[in-house]
Design an enzyme around this catalytic site. Structure first.
Site, mmCIF file in Angstrom:
data_model
loop_
_atom_site.group_PDB
_atom_site.id
_atom_site.type_symbol
_atom_site.label_atom_id
_atom_site.label_comp_id
_atom_site.label_asym_id
_atom_site.label_seq_id
_atom_site.Cartn_x
_atom_site.Cartn_y
_atom_site.Cartn_z
ATOM 1 C CB SER A 12 15.865 15.048 15.490
ATOM 2 O OG SER A 12 15.323 13.919 14.872
ATOM 3 C CB SER A 60 12.004 14.330 14.504
ATOM 4 O OG SER A 60 12.748 14.584 15.672
ATOM 5 C CE LYS A 93 11.208 16.789 18.094
ATOM 6 N NZ LYS A 93 12.503 16.073 18.010
ATOM 7 C CB THR A 152 17.509 10.589 18.787
ATOM 8 O OG1 THR A 152 16.428 10.987 19.632
ATOM 9 C CG2 THR A 152 18.040 9.240 19.200
#
Ligand SMILES: *[C@@H]1O[C@H](CO)[C@@H](O)[C@H](O)[C@H]1NC(C)=O
Ligand SMILES: *[C@@H]1O[C@H](CO)[C@@H](O)[C@H](O)[C@H]1NC(C)=O
Ligand SMILES: *[C@@H]1O[C@H](CO)[C@@H](O)[C@H](O)[C@H]1NC(C)=O
Ligand SMILES: *[C@@H]1O[C@H](CO)[C@@H](O)[C@H](O)[C@H]1NC(C)=O
Length: 566
Positions: free
Chosen positions: A212, A188, A109, A209
């Site tokens: 995600s 995400s 990521k 968080t």
């Protein structure tokens, strides 16, 4: 000289096959589904090299990332991926393998720093910054993992603005789901989950968080582990909140996830949260037992999470979840249903998670930016990012993505005052004391289960507790298609959904065992494939040179003849 042993071998067919060339043809696992074990076996047996593997994955990325299905999962390729792989191949030949990840490619990521690559969190404000390895990246380096590149994500891990679509960043654009054209991938860690699903890499790393890792893993038919906050170091990661942030694997199987977790877990003096982890961590692969659910007590927190007053759950998910509960029982677990979280409704309604995260973000991102070796845009504080965005609207604030309201809201926060500490305490009370720990204790449970959607990730988020998600099912062809953001869809026919196992702090070993039991009994992942254009066609057989194949077969033939004679 042919010994007696030869005649004995004649009676034994599998060994006999070894004598003939057709049995010494190298084996190439299908990269759509290849496991870390299969890849490591092939590298060890010299069926292919790590360079072959990197080339195959790069070709697969090329096919679907910006061409064809245009999934926009990968932001950047490591320019030294092939030479890194070659060095690891040489080392293997000279000194043997470092372990299960030696020569295995990973995509990371783009909020997790890898030296020599950008670490942008999807923002042009961070492009070109010079970073040291994050702690997890240096652990991968030691393990001999090959960095293939970085993956697209929600910009600032969805902390730029709440209304921005999932899977979108200014640098990467809108990433999409490989199971339906323009399907939404969730966020995400969108690019990581997409890339894992269709074999653009062996495995990926994501960050969570709240939701995600587990939501994109679930929506893209992957396994995801969001570890306890404190199990895996966040040093060198573009932060949101040290209270909430966690780094974890996104993989095609629970086994792969356990292998990766073994490598990344551990204490780090540069992340004080890791200093409170248990002094001895388990080997997570020891949890991989098919009877992992046998004798376990599993609770179903139905209040709020499965109540349509609070969350929309499609019939397909509801039916698959109820079936899963039957399977969990059939596998020897005791189901406690319902096993409600006393705080569930308060968690649904709370604003303390967002408030705490905004206070944390302003402090943590300022620290992250201040420590960068270099950053061409000159942004050194959150306020600089906001100013950069305002000054470069054509890159960062163009319609319909012209929103940075979370950044500006966080900038207006005033540090860790009494209200902040009350919010931290309230989050722990809701997530732990009156949440997960309350219900585990009341019913003597080992874990809780919920579909991986709605706000099912939030109790574990505010508690800092772990979640393991595994594939649960796919939306049927007649599902009502819904829009997410300006031009993506969820649900839609064939889009996957997942099942979450969650529990108390540092219960990863238990959760992995239960998730593995469920995965091995159901094998949901391969029940439906990605749509045709999203399936890359390049395989190892297209990459491995004739020379290498010939060399391999010659070597095996010589070995066979050696076995013939004494
Ligand atoms: C990082 O971004 C800069 C700016 O776009 C680019 O010049 C550089 O090539 C990127 N680095 C890598 C490794 O791709
Ligand atoms: C939480 O919100 C719901 C839906 O908006 C509302 O009906 C409920 O009364 C609230 N519950 C609490 C405990 O505040
Ligand atoms: C980056 O690495 C260098 C050399 O190892 C070290 O001196 C420096 O403190 C590191 N910077 C950060 C932000 O960790
Ligand atoms: C979809 O098909 C299933 C099975 O054929 C049926 O039970 C269900 O009612 C259908 N759903 C919709 C939304 O048409």
């Amino acid at each position: 000289m042919i010994s007696l042993k030869f005649y004995w071998h004649l009676l034994y067919l599998p060994s006999l096959l070894n004598f003939f060339p057709f049995a010494v043809v190298p084996v190439y696992p299908d990269l759509y589904e290849a496991s870390i074990h299969e890849l490591q076996f092939g590298l060890e047996k010299e069926h292919f090299t790590s360079v072959d593997l990197v080339k195959a994955y790069l070709a697969r990325i090329e096919e679907v990332n910006l061409k064809g299905a245009t999934l926009r999962a990968v932001l950047e390729i490591n320019p030294s991926a092939i030479s890194d792989a070659a060095a690891l191949d040489r080392e293997r030949r000279l000194k043997g393998s470092r372990g299960p990840l030696h020569g295995i490619p990973v995509l990371i990521k783009d909020s997790i720093a890898v030296e020599g690559l950008n670490n942008t969190a999807g923002s042009f404000a961070l492009l070109g910054s010079i970073v040291n390895d994050s702690t997890v990246a240096s652990k991968f380096r030691e393990a001999g993992t090959v960095f293939l590149g970085k993956t697209n994500l929600d910009e600032f891990s969805h902390f730029k603005a709440e209304p921005l679509p999932l899977g979108w960043s200014a640098i990467g654009g809108q990433s999409t789901n490989p199971y339906y054209p323009r399907g939404n991938p969730a966020g995400s860690s969108s690019g990581s989950a997409i890339a894992t699903a269709i074999g653009l890499t062996a495995f990926t790393l994501g960050g969570e968080t709240d939701s995600s890792i587990v939501y994109p893993a679930a929506w893209n038919n992957d396994v995801g582990i969001k570890p306890t906050v404190g199990l895996v170091s966040r040093k060198g990661v573009v932060p949101i909140s040290p209270n909430l942030d966690s780094i974890g694997p996104i993989t095609r199987s629970v086994t792969d996830a356990a292998i990766v977790l073994n490598v990344i877990a551990g204490t780090d003096p540069l992340d004080s949260y890791t200093l409170s982890q248990p002094s001895r961590l388990p080997d997570y692969t020891q949890a991989l037992k098919k009877n992992g659910l046998h004798g376990k007590r599993v609770g179903v927190p139905r209040n709020a999470f499965l109540n349509e007053r609070f969350v929309y759950i499609d019939d397909a998910v509801r039916d698959a979840f109820e079936d899963a509960l039957d399977i969990i029982q059939a596998l020897g677990a005791t189901l406690v249903d319902p096993a409600d979280l006393p705080s569930a409704e308060d968690i649904y309604n709370t604003t303390n998670e967002e408030f705490m995260a905004e206070v944390d973000f302003k402090i943590a991102i300022n620290e992250y930016l201040a420590e960068l070796k270099d950053i061409p845009t000159g942004v050194r504080r959150l306020t600089d990012i906001i100013a950069f965005n305002n000054a470069n609207p054509e890159k960062e604030l163009f319609p319909p993505y012209n929103d940075q309201s979370r950044l500006t809201s966080a900038e207006s926060r005033n540090g860790k005052d009494e209200v902040y500490w009350a919010a931290v305490a309230n989050n722990h009370d809701l997530g732990r004391t009156r949440g997960i720990d309350a219900v585990l204790k009341e019913y003597s449970l080992d874990a809780l289960v919920l579909p991986t959607l709605g706000f099912s990730s939030t109790p574990a988020a505010i508690a800092g507790y772990p979640i393991v998600t595994v594939p649960l099912g796919f939306y049927p062809d007649n599902v009502t298609i819904k829009s997410v953001g300006p031009d993506t869809f969820y649900p839609a026919p064939g889009l996957p959904f997942g099942l979450s196992f969650f529990g108390t702090a540092y219960s990863e070993f238990q959760l992995i065992g239960m998730a593995y039991g469920f995965e091995q009994a159901t094998h949901v992942r391969m029940m439906r494939m990605a749509y045709e254009a999203a399936i890359p066609k390049t395989q190892l057989k297209d990459i491995v040179s004739f020379h290498r194949r010939f060399q391999y077969m010659l070597k095996e033939l010589i070995n066979s003849f050696k076995r013939l004679s004494v």
